[in-house]
Design a protein around this motif. Structure first.
Motif, PDB file in Angstrom:
ATOM      1  N   SER A 151       0.840  -1.210   0.000  1.00  0.00           N
ATOM      2  CA  SER A 151       0.000   0.000   0.000  1.00  0.00           C
ATOM      3  C   SER A 151       0.871   1.254   0.000  1.00  0.00           C
ATOM      4  O   SER A 151       0.608   2.202  -0.745  1.00  0.00           O
ATOM      5  N   SER A 152       1.911   1.232   0.811  1.00  0.00           N
ATOM      6  CA  SER A 152       2.812   2.400   0.880  1.00  0.00           C
ATOM      7  C   SER A 152       3.468   2.672  -0.474  1.00  0.00           C
ATOM      8  O   SER A 152       3.623   3.830  -0.871  1.00  0.00           O
ATOM      9  N   ASN A 204       0.958   4.181  -2.831  1.00  0.00           N
ATOM     10  CA  ASN A 204       0.741   5.581  -2.465  1.00  0.00           C
ATOM     11  C   ASN A 204       1.928   6.460  -2.887  1.00  0.00           C
ATOM     12  O   ASN A 204       1.744   7.556  -3.393  1.00  0.00           O
ATOM     13  N   SER A 205       3.142   5.949  -2.688  1.00  0.00           N
ATOM     14  CA  SER A 205       4.329   6.721  -3.089  1.00  0.00           C
ATOM     15  C   SER A 205       4.351   6.929  -4.602  1.00  0.00           C
ATOM     16  O   SER A 205       4.627   8.030  -5.081  1.00  0.00           O
ATOM     17  N   THR A 233       1.938   7.007  -6.680  1.00  0.00           N
ATOM     18  CA  THR A 233       0.876   7.888  -7.165  1.00  0.00           C
ATOM     19  C   THR A 233       0.877   9.240  -6.440  1.00  0.00           C
ATOM     20  O   THR A 233       0.003  10.071  -6.697  1.00  0.00           O
ATOM     21  N   ARG A 237       0.047   9.886  -3.475  1.00  0.00           N
ATOM     22  CA  ARG A 237      -1.172  10.034  -2.672  1.00  0.00           C
ATOM     23  C   ARG A 237      -0.910   9.483  -1.277  1.00  0.00           C
ATOM     24  O   ARG A 237      -0.196   8.502  -1.123  1.00  0.00           O
ATOM     25  N   LYS A 238      -1.539  10.085  -0.307  1.00  0.00           N
ATOM     26  CA  LYS A 238      -1.336   9.605   1.058  1.00  0.00           C
ATOM     27  C   LYS A 238      -2.118   8.342   1.343  1.00  0.00           C
ATOM     28  O   LYS A 238      -1.697   7.488   2.113  1.00  0.00           O
ATOM     29  N   ASN A 239      -3.261   8.222   0.728  1.00  0.00           N
ATOM     30  CA  ASN A 239      -4.145   7.133   1.147  1.00  0.00           C
ATOM     31  C   ASN A 239      -4.883   6.450   0.008  1.00  0.00           C
ATOM     32  O   ASN A 239      -5.957   5.902   0.207  1.00  0.00           O
ATOM     33  N   LEU A 240      -4.292   6.459  -1.155  1.00  0.00           N
ATOM     34  CA  LEU A 240      -4.999   5.863  -2.297  1.00  0.00           C
ATOM     35  C   LEU A 240      -5.239   4.376  -2.085  1.00  0.00           C
ATOM     36  O   LEU A 240      -6.358   3.888  -2.199  1.00  0.00           O
ATOM     37  N   LYS A 258      -5.051   2.519   0.583  1.00  0.00           N
ATOM     38  CA  LYS A 258      -5.806   2.103   1.769  1.00  0.00           C
ATOM     39  C   LYS A 258      -7.274   2.437   1.693  1.00  0.00           C
ATOM     40  O   LYS A 258      -8.082   1.817   2.364  1.00  0.00           O
TER      41      LYS A 258
END
Ligand code: GDP
Ligand code: MG
Length: 213
Positions: free
Chosen positions: A40-41, A44-45, A47, A49-52, A54
């Protein structure tokens, strides 16, 4: 020359199997790895995004196939790519066959989905010889098509010292290392994605402005 950037990213849907997946009308990058590897991390990195990743991972949905549509911008050109987040596989099941580790519907998806162009296998830099990961690599090599590529990305590289990093690079020469904590290594992943799907090679500019490919 600016590195490729994901300028749009959106969660589209979750599916249980190939049957209820999106139409195979877009090139896909599949992300797979053990639970807690940093999948997930990494999504997110990549893209920014902080929470895409999750946002779709609501409890009870952990075995679903999650689709994200992204758009890259590189050299003022636009490149659409679909990211597919597969359920993480567990630690405890190393003795079982891979077909037991992954549900049948996932095995079918991985082996038969036409639109998959790149498998990104995330591995923990601290445990580069985990048997389950070796098994996954061997398993994918059994059916990978000529139009598909397989890429190993080691996560949590920030946990290794220089000597350990050098050893990892020697042992896995074709791999990429990233740190989602320090936010580095992701550009190389972006280039691999664009190279695999669109045949685009990284361009570097000489100091005098002349282009080399
Ligand atoms: N030090 C470090 N921690 C990371 C890195 N990537 C992920 N993590 C941490 O590892 C844990 C699991 O990450 P997560 O992305 O949820 O893993 P997933 O289960 O594979 O989706 C979290 O505590 C993250 O903060 C990394 O590159 N470096
Ligand atoms: Mg996750």
């Amino acid at each position: 020359m600016n590195a490729p950037r994901v300028v749009e990213a959106a969660f589209i849907k979750s599916a249980q199997s190939i049957a209820d997946s999106l139409p195979e009308d877009m090139s896909e990058v599949v992300f797979l790895g053990r639970s807690n590897v940093g999948k997930s991390s990494t999504l997110n990195s990549l893209t920014q995004r902080k929470n895409l990743a999750k946002s779709s991972a609501t409890p009870g949905k952990t075995q679903l196939i999650n689709f994200f549509e992204t758009r890259y911008l590189y050299n003022e050109e636009s490149f659409p790519v679909r990211f597919v987040d597969l359920p993480g596989f567990g630690y405890a099941k190393v003795s079982k066959s891979l077909k037991e580790v992954w549900q049948k519907n996932l095995v079918e998806f991985i082996e038969h989905r036409i639109s998959i162009r790149l498998f990104i296998h995330l591995r923990d830099a601290r445990h580069p010889h985990a048997k389950i990961d070796d098994d996954v690599e061997a398993y994918i090599s059994e059916f990978i098509r000529p139009d598909q590529r397989y890429l190993t990305v080691f996560t949590k590289i920030d946990k290794l010292n220089q000597k350990e990093r050098a050893k990892l690079k020697r042992e896995f020469p074709g791999s990429i290392t990233v740190s989602n904590l320090k936010k580095n290594g992701h550009d190389r992943v972006h280039y691999e994605i664009l190279r695999t799907i669109f045949g685009i090679d990284e361009e570097t500019k000489k100091p005098d402005g002349e282009k080399t490919v």
